[in-house]
Motif scaffolding. Sequence first.
Motif, PDB file in Angstrom:
ATOM      1  N   GLU A  73       0.814  -1.218   0.000  1.00 28.33           N
ATOM      2  CA  GLU A  73       0.000   0.000   0.000  1.00 28.33           C
ATOM      3  C   GLU A  73       0.845   1.265   0.000  1.00 28.33           C
ATOM      4  OE1 GLU A  73      -3.642   2.043   2.566  1.00 28.33           O
ATOM      5  OE2 GLU A  73      -2.973  -0.008   3.006  1.00 28.33           O
ATOM      6  N   ASP A  74       1.982   1.251   0.759  1.00 25.79           N
ATOM      7  CA  ASP A  74       2.786   2.464   0.850  1.00 25.79           C
ATOM      8  C   ASP A  74       3.567   2.751  -0.432  1.00 25.79           C
ATOM      9  OD1 ASP A  74       4.302   0.182   1.262  1.00 25.79           O
ATOM     10  OD2 ASP A  74       5.775   1.204   2.530  1.00 25.79           O
ATOM     11  N   LEU A  75       3.700   1.750  -1.323  1.00 22.01           N
ATOM     12  CA  LEU A  75       4.406   1.941  -2.587  1.00 22.01           C
ATOM     13  C   LEU A  75       3.459   1.992  -3.788  1.00 22.01           C
ATOM     14  CD1 LEU A  75       7.352  -0.597  -2.078  1.00 22.01           C
ATOM     15  CD2 LEU A  75       7.450   1.886  -1.831  1.00 22.01           C
ATOM     16  N   PHE A  76       2.180   1.801  -3.523  1.00 19.52           N
ATOM     17  CA  PHE A  76       1.225   1.605  -4.611  1.00 19.52           C
ATOM     18  C   PHE A  76       1.183   2.764  -5.599  1.00 19.52           C
ATOM     19  CE2 PHE A  76      -2.971   1.712  -6.566  1.00 19.52           C
ATOM     20  CZ  PHE A  76      -3.059   0.415  -7.071  1.00 19.52           C
ATOM     21  N   GLU A  77       0.969   3.989  -5.086  1.00 20.28           N
ATOM     22  CA  GLU A  77       0.804   5.140  -5.973  1.00 20.28           C
ATOM     23  C   GLU A  77       2.064   5.399  -6.801  1.00 20.28           C
ATOM     24  OE1 GLU A  77      -1.959   6.637  -6.504  1.00 20.28           O
ATOM     25  OE2 GLU A  77      -3.110   5.653  -4.911  1.00 20.28           O
ATOM     26  N   GLU A  78       3.231   5.287  -6.151  1.00 20.17           N
ATOM     27  CA  GLU A  78       4.494   5.535  -6.839  1.00 20.17           C
ATOM     28  C   GLU A  78       4.735   4.504  -7.936  1.00 20.17           C
ATOM     29  OE1 GLU A  78       9.309   5.402  -5.906  1.00 20.17           O
ATOM     30  OE2 GLU A  78       7.882   5.491  -4.241  1.00 20.17           O
ATOM     31  N   LYS A  79       4.546   3.213  -7.606  1.00 16.16           N
ATOM     32  CA  LYS A  79       4.776   2.138  -8.577  1.00 16.16           C
ATOM     33  C   LYS A  79       3.742   2.173  -9.701  1.00 16.16           C
ATOM     34  CE  LYS A  79       8.283   0.142  -6.525  1.00 16.16           C
ATOM     35  NZ  LYS A  79       9.626   0.062  -7.148  1.00 16.16           N
ATOM     36  N   LEU A  80       2.496   2.533  -9.355  1.00 16.66           N
ATOM     37  CA  LEU A  80       1.453   2.639 -10.365  1.00 16.66           C
ATOM     38  C   LEU A  80       1.791   3.741 -11.359  1.00 16.66           C
ATOM     39  CD1 LEU A  80      -1.320   1.965 -11.570  1.00 16.66           C
ATOM     40  CD2 LEU A  80      -2.343   3.520  -9.879  1.00 16.66           C
TER      41      LEU A  80
END
Length: 274
Positions: A73-80
């Motif tokens: 969840e903490d990496l989701f936006e960046e990786k997306l």
Amino acid sequence: MLSIGEFSKMCGVSTKTLRYYDEIGLINPEEINPGNGYRYYAVRQLKKMLFINRLKSYHFSLEEMRVILDLEEDLFEEKLRSALLRKSMEIQDKLKAYEYILKQMSNDITSLDNGIPLMSYLDNIDVQLVETQPMTILYIRQMMSSHDYASGYGSYFGKLYEKIAVNKLTMLGTPMTIYHSPEYYPSGNDTEFAIPIKELVKGSRDLPGGLCAKSVLKGSYSELTSVFAKLREWVEQEGYELVESPYEIYLTDPDQVTRTEDLVTEVYFPVKKK
């Protein structure tokens, strides 16, 4: 809760596809009735299914979508964001390819309207007999499938550039590809990626010089097969035979060229007189 039919209707996805998505772990029903096997989805899962639909519309593969959905969840936006940028670039490349195809088709239609045979463009491919000089090349040799070429070229040349920089080697030319397979294999071809350098180091070898039939392509790499065909025809007609693997030298960097027409590639067929 929503039945699989209701969920299917809400999301515009067939029940067959939903069952398949369940099999591969992309999205699972919230509940399965143990008595009759009926599948039920929670209303909150509509959001996830719509997200999957959006990724699918962006031409993400099932495996790519699964990787995104499994992100922390903490990496989701960046990786997306990174995944979307990468996919955007892939689609832009495809758009450029389609634009080139449309232009080529338009030219072919014009030629036919003017009574010019469609394949007469082969007559405009110039072939020269040249003497090449021996060189030292830093290389990576790899079996490459037809699907690997587009991404593989940048990856392997990138590794060669990195090695040149780390070891402070002296480049003496532009990237080249040597084709060693005796015929075309869709499953994989023996391909050598190389860059000419001054020093003889580990991972380098000598590429002998000699007599070559040479042609220059100005335009899309998709036209290289036409150049290969013309060179092979010339070799046969002029009484020569191929003695070493053919190779290409890329005089322009595709990342630095805005128009496909500005790409310049030299093609060499090492030959000797029969």
